[in-house]
Write a protein that holds these residues in place. Structure first.
Motif, PDB file in Angstrom:
ATOM      1  N   ASN A 166      44.278  37.817 -26.729  1.00  0.00           N
ATOM      2  CA  ASN A 166      45.206  38.769 -26.106  1.00  0.00           C
ATOM      3  C   ASN A 166      45.929  39.609 -27.144  1.00  0.00           C
ATOM      4  OD1 ASN A 166      44.542  37.942 -23.548  1.00  0.00           O
ATOM      5  ND2 ASN A 166      46.366  36.670 -23.245  1.00  0.00           N
ATOM      6  N   ARG A 167      46.255  39.011 -28.297  1.00  0.00           N
ATOM      7  CA  ARG A 167      47.006  39.733 -29.319  1.00  0.00           C
ATOM      8  C   ARG A 167      46.134  40.587 -30.224  1.00  0.00           C
ATOM      9  NH1 ARG A 167      51.699  35.658 -31.758  1.00  0.00           N
ATOM     10  NH2 ARG A 167      52.745  35.219 -29.766  1.00  0.00           N
ATOM     11  N   TRP A 168      44.934  40.088 -30.523  1.00  0.00           N
ATOM     12  CA  TRP A 168      44.129  40.715 -31.562  1.00  0.00           C
ATOM     13  C   TRP A 168      42.992  41.594 -31.050  1.00  0.00           C
ATOM     14  CZ3 TRP A 168      44.877  40.346 -36.926  1.00  0.00           C
ATOM     15  CH2 TRP A 168      45.918  39.495 -37.323  1.00  0.00           C
ATOM     16  N   PHE A 169      42.751  41.639 -29.743  1.00  0.00           N
ATOM     17  CA  PHE A 169      41.617  42.398 -29.217  1.00  0.00           C
ATOM     18  C   PHE A 169      42.024  43.231 -28.008  1.00  0.00           C
ATOM     19  CE2 PHE A 169      39.757  38.925 -31.537  1.00  0.00           C
ATOM     20  CZ  PHE A 169      38.652  39.476 -32.158  1.00  0.00           C
TER      21      PHE A 169
ATOM     22  N   ALA B 287      56.214  30.287 -14.688  1.00  0.00           N
ATOM     23  CA  ALA B 287      54.813  30.684 -14.535  1.00  0.00           C
ATOM     24  C   ALA B 287      54.074  29.718 -13.617  1.00  0.00           C
ATOM     25  CB  ALA B 287      54.132  30.730 -15.904  1.00  0.00           C
ATOM     26  N   LEU B 288      54.382  28.421 -13.737  1.00  0.00           N
ATOM     27  CA  LEU B 288      53.754  27.424 -12.868  1.00  0.00           C
ATOM     28  C   LEU B 288      54.142  27.657 -11.408  1.00  0.00           C
ATOM     29  CD1 LEU B 288      52.180  24.826 -12.306  1.00  0.00           C
ATOM     30  CD2 LEU B 288      54.269  23.551 -12.833  1.00  0.00           C
ATOM     31  N   VAL B 289      55.423  27.891 -11.151  1.00  0.00           N
ATOM     32  CA  VAL B 289      55.886  28.120  -9.783  1.00  0.00           C
ATOM     33  C   VAL B 289      55.184  29.328  -9.187  1.00  0.00           C
ATOM     34  CG1 VAL B 289      57.887  28.734  -8.365  1.00  0.00           C
ATOM     35  CG2 VAL B 289      58.111  27.023 -10.184  1.00  0.00           C
ATOM     36  N   PHE B 290      55.055  30.374  -9.982  1.00  0.00           N
ATOM     37  CA  PHE B 290      54.359  31.571  -9.511  1.00  0.00           C
ATOM     38  C   PHE B 290      52.899  31.270  -9.192  1.00  0.00           C
ATOM     39  CE2 PHE B 290      51.717  35.282 -10.413  1.00  0.00           C
ATOM     40  CZ  PHE B 290      52.286  36.228  -9.576  1.00  0.00           C
ATOM     41  N   CYS B 291      52.237  30.527 -10.082  1.00  0.00           N
ATOM     42  CA  CYS B 291      50.817  30.229  -9.893  1.00  0.00           C
ATOM     43  C   CYS B 291      50.585  29.337  -8.678  1.00  0.00           C
ATOM     44  CB  CYS B 291      50.249  29.555 -11.145  1.00  0.00           C
ATOM     45  SG  CYS B 291      50.032  30.658 -12.555  1.00  0.00           S
ATOM     46  N   LEU B 292      51.476  28.373  -8.464  1.00  0.00           N
ATOM     47  CA  LEU B 292      51.283  27.434  -7.361  1.00  0.00           C
ATOM     48  C   LEU B 292      51.353  28.123  -6.003  1.00  0.00           C
ATOM     49  CD1 LEU B 292      53.317  24.316  -8.567  1.00  0.00           C
ATOM     50  CD2 LEU B 292      50.839  24.645  -8.593  1.00  0.00           C
ATOM     51  N   ARG B 293      51.954  29.299  -5.938  1.00  0.00           N
ATOM     52  CA  ARG B 293      52.041  30.050  -4.689  1.00  0.00           C
ATOM     53  C   ARG B 293      50.832  30.959  -4.467  1.00  0.00           C
ATOM     54  NH1 ARG B 293      58.320  31.966  -5.658  1.00  0.00           N
ATOM     55  NH2 ARG B 293      59.307  29.932  -5.222  1.00  0.00           N
ATOM     56  N   ASP B 294      49.904  30.944  -5.415  1.00  0.00           N
ATOM     57  CA  ASP B 294      48.743  31.834  -5.381  1.00  0.00           C
ATOM     58  C   ASP B 294      47.487  31.021  -5.074  1.00  0.00           C
ATOM     59  OD1 ASP B 294      46.718  33.657  -5.800  1.00  0.00           O
ATOM     60  OD2 ASP B 294      47.563  34.461  -7.646  1.00  0.00           O
TER      61      ASP B 294
ATOM     62  N   TYR C 184      46.153  37.835 -13.476  1.00  0.00           N
ATOM     63  CA  TYR C 184      47.525  37.673 -13.955  1.00  0.00           C
ATOM     64  C   TYR C 184      47.903  38.598 -15.118  1.00  0.00           C
ATOM     65  CZ  TYR C 184      46.938  33.560 -11.070  1.00  0.00           C
ATOM     66  OH  TYR C 184      46.664  32.742 -10.013  1.00  0.00           O
ATOM     67  N   GLY C 185      46.992  39.408 -15.595  1.00  0.00           N
ATOM     68  CA  GLY C 185      47.325  40.413 -16.597  1.00  0.00           C
ATOM     69  C   GLY C 185      47.946  39.825 -17.847  1.00  0.00           C
ATOM     70  N   ARG C 186      49.126  40.311 -18.213  1.00  0.00           N
ATOM     71  CA  ARG C 186      49.775  39.885 -19.458  1.00  0.00           C
ATOM     72  C   ARG C 186      50.196  38.422 -19.405  1.00  0.00           C
ATOM     73  NH1 ARG C 186      54.354  43.931 -21.351  1.00  0.00           N
ATOM     74  NH2 ARG C 186      54.256  42.456 -23.089  1.00  0.00           N
ATOM     75  N   GLY C 187      50.335  37.875 -18.218  1.00  0.00           N
ATOM     76  CA  GLY C 187      50.688  36.461 -18.094  1.00  0.00           C
ATOM     77  C   GLY C 187      49.485  35.546 -18.056  1.00  0.00           C
TER      78      GLY C 187
ATOM     79  N   ALA D 187      47.651  34.123 -20.380  1.00  0.00           N
ATOM     80  CA  ALA D 187      47.611  32.970 -21.285  1.00  0.00           C
ATOM     81  C   ALA D 187      48.343  31.772 -20.680  1.00  0.00           C
ATOM     82  CB  ALA D 187      48.208  33.328 -22.645  1.00  0.00           C
ATOM     83  N   LEU D 188      49.524  32.033 -20.092  1.00  0.00           N
ATOM     84  CA  LEU D 188      50.252  30.941 -19.457  1.00  0.00           C
ATOM     85  C   LEU D 188      49.529  30.443 -18.210  1.00  0.00           C
ATOM     86  CD1 LEU D 188      54.023  31.947 -19.697  1.00  0.00           C
ATOM     87  CD2 LEU D 188      52.920  29.949 -20.685  1.00  0.00           C
ATOM     88  N   ALA D 189      48.962  31.364 -17.425  1.00  0.00           N
ATOM     89  CA  ALA D 189      48.214  30.954 -16.237  1.00  0.00           C
ATOM     90  C   ALA D 189      47.004  30.116 -16.631  1.00  0.00           C
ATOM     91  CB  ALA D 189      47.776  32.186 -15.444  1.00  0.00           C
ATOM     92  N   PHE D 190      46.305  30.560 -17.665  1.00  0.00           N
ATOM     93  CA  PHE D 190      45.151  29.799 -18.134  1.00  0.00           C
ATOM     94  C   PHE D 190      45.590  28.446 -18.687  1.00  0.00           C
ATOM     95  CE2 PHE D 190      41.985  28.756 -21.479  1.00  0.00           C
ATOM     96  CZ  PHE D 190      40.885  28.601 -20.652  1.00  0.00           C
ATOM     97  N   GLY D 191      46.784  28.408 -19.278  1.00  0.00           N
ATOM     98  CA  GLY D 191      47.306  27.134 -19.752  1.00  0.00           C
ATOM     99  C   GLY D 191      47.468  26.145 -18.617  1.00  0.00           C
ATOM    100  N   TRP D 192      47.986  26.607 -17.483  1.00  0.00           N
ATOM    101  CA  TRP D 192      48.153  25.704 -16.338  1.00  0.00           C
ATOM    102  C   TRP D 192      46.821  25.359 -15.698  1.00  0.00           C
ATOM    103  CZ3 TRP D 192      51.943  22.686 -16.074  1.00  0.00           C
ATOM    104  CH2 TRP D 192      53.217  23.062 -16.488  1.00  0.00           C
ATOM    105  N   VAL D 193      45.880  26.282 -15.706  1.00  0.00           N
ATOM    106  CA  VAL D 193      44.526  25.956 -15.240  1.00  0.00           C
ATOM    107  C   VAL D 193      43.930  24.872 -16.137  1.00  0.00           C
ATOM    108  CG1 VAL D 193      42.169  26.849 -14.985  1.00  0.00           C
ATOM    109  CG2 VAL D 193      44.097  28.196 -14.159  1.00  0.00           C
ATOM    110  N   SER D 194      44.190  24.966 -17.440  1.00  0.00           N
ATOM    111  CA  SER D 194      43.680  23.974 -18.385  1.00  0.00           C
ATOM    112  C   SER D 194      44.287  22.589 -18.158  1.00  0.00           C
ATOM    113  CB  SER D 194      43.958  24.423 -19.829  1.00  0.00           C
ATOM    114  OG  SER D 194      43.282  25.637 -20.122  1.00  0.00           O
ATOM    115  N   VAL D 195      45.512  22.550 -17.624  1.00  0.00           N
ATOM    116  CA  VAL D 195      46.113  21.265 -17.289  1.00  0.00           C
ATOM    117  C   VAL D 195      45.226  20.526 -16.290  1.00  0.00           C
ATOM    118  CG1 VAL D 195      48.056  20.140 -16.143  1.00  0.00           C
ATOM    119  CG2 VAL D 195      48.480  21.979 -17.777  1.00  0.00           C
TER     120      VAL D 195
END
Length: 395
Positions: free
Chosen positions: A106-109, A206-213, A335-338, A340-348
């Motif tokens: 996300n930062r370098w590309f 971010a988790l609360v937002f994702c859980l509603r989706d 989730y656009g700019r968010g 990385a955090l969304a993918f983090g919770w998916v990775s959980v």
């Protein structure tokens, strides 16, 4: 620090023989490790945003170095193995997991993000499997402590590399992300100020937002089955299962190394395809192929290495982590700019699935005396994951 994620399966039998611990107890430690490997990821992503890649990664690597020593010399019972290897190492590895690659891309590309994701994911897989032959040789010449201390030494080397060479962002060194045609900053660091908000609050929000989706739940369930059929199976149970069929640990580790080498090609190809093909189609194909390979595995095991096992290792390796780039592409789309955090919770959920299968596999083996039902369960899980992956085309 992928080598830490494969050591658990390598030392299972030596710990049973040397310490007399049950497979269920050791499996519990591996399960806790895998769950924390995922659970820590979104918090690590927020910490990287707040304090920088370099600081967060250095702290995680230092923890791994310390834990390799604690696990080797302060483990009088399986409880302490669960504490050091399950909890502490789980936190350390989870802090430099796949979310690290998501933040870097996300930062370098700005272009060819899928390909960059594939390359970074492949690099982590090389660490997981390519070091196994070395670790198995060390295990044969020492005891179960040898591979763990070697993992600590590799973490120490990585720590030096990070302290010397890792930059937090392109702006911090006066350049721009790949594919960004705007004017680079004149003064390094002018566009890379850290976030001032609370990283833990941001992660929970971010988790609360994702859980509603509903789209998040599809990705989470799919990735839970993905973790169960990769980390939970191959990293934890392949070597003990091969040993059950009379295969030497070094031979089994060599097969895992082949999987790791094939992973490089498969994951890079998946990243390249993610820039060009619908992620839903890729996920369906990858999961179905993985399921077929797992269903065939019980009939392929033998005491010696033979061509069919090599073919399995190549096919499974091509598909093993190939699901990561298309899943991350979907996170970016949703989730656009968010992302990385969304993918983090998916990775959980990926690691929850992995930990569940790691524990369940040990229990099934202890009760049934065989891993056959474990591989069958994994193949069935892949079919369900393929259906979930295909459903993302309608999201």
């Amino acid at each position: 620090m992928g080598s830490f994620t494969t050591i658990g399966g390598l030392v299972t039998d030596p710990l049973v023989s040397d310490r007399g611990w049950s497979r269920t107890g050791i499996g519990a430690a591996v399960a806790v490790n895998m769950v924390l490997y995922g659970a820590v990821a979104p918090f690590s992503a927020a910490l990287m945003d707040r304090y920088g890649l370099r600081r967060t990664t250095s702290a995680a690597l230092a923890l791994l170095v310390a834990c390799s020593l604690f696990t080797s010399f302060i483990t009088p019972s399986v409880f302490w193995f669960v504490l050091w290897w399950g909890f502490a190492v789980g936190v350390g590895t989870g802090s430099v997991t796949m979310v690290f690659g998501a933040i870097v891309t996300n930062r370098w590309f700005r272009s060819k993000i899928g390909l960059a994701t594939g390359l970074l994911t492949a690099a982590s897989v090389v660490g997981q499997f390519a070091t196994l032959p070395l670790l198995s040789v060390i295990l044969g010449r020492t005891d179960w402590r040898g591979p763990i201390l070697t993992g600590g030494a590799l973490a120490a080397f990585a720590l030096v590399v990070v302290l010397v060479g890792l930059a937090d962002s392109p702006q911090s060194i006066g350049t721009l992300p790949y594919g960004d045609d705007s004017e680079p900053p004149r003064t390094p660091g002018t566009s890379s100020e850290p976030r001032a908000d609370n990283p833990f609050r941001r992660t929970v929000d971010a988790l609360v937002f994702c859980l509603r989706d509903g789209r998040f739940w599809v990705l989470a369930l799919m990735f839970a089955l993905c973790g169960a059929t990769t980390n939970g199976l191959m990293w934890s149970h392949f070597t003990p299962a091969a040993h059950d069929h009379g295969m030497q640990v070094t031979v089994a580790s060599s097969l895992l190394a082949i999987i790791g080498c094939a992973n490089v090609l498969g994951t890079v190809a998946a990243g390249w395809l993610s820039d060009r093909v619908q992620p839903s189609l890729l996920l369906a194909v990858f999961f179905l192929g993985r399921g077929v390979s797992l269903a065939a595995l019980p009939g392929l095991f033998a005491g010696d290495l033979h061509p069919n096992l090599v073919v399995f290792a190549v096919v499974f390796g091509m598909l093993d982590v190939a699901t990561v780039p298309p899943t991350l592409s979907l996170c970016r789309r949703y989730y656009g700019r968010g992302s990385a955090l969304a993918f983090g919770w998916v990775s959980v959920f990926h690691q929850l699935g992995a930990g569940t299968m790691a524990l369940a596999g040990g229990v099934i083996r202890q009760i049934d005396g065989s891993y056959t039902w474990v591989w069958t369960l994994g193949a069935s899980a892949c079919v369900v994951a393929a259906l979930l992956g295909a459903s993302t085309s309608r999201a």
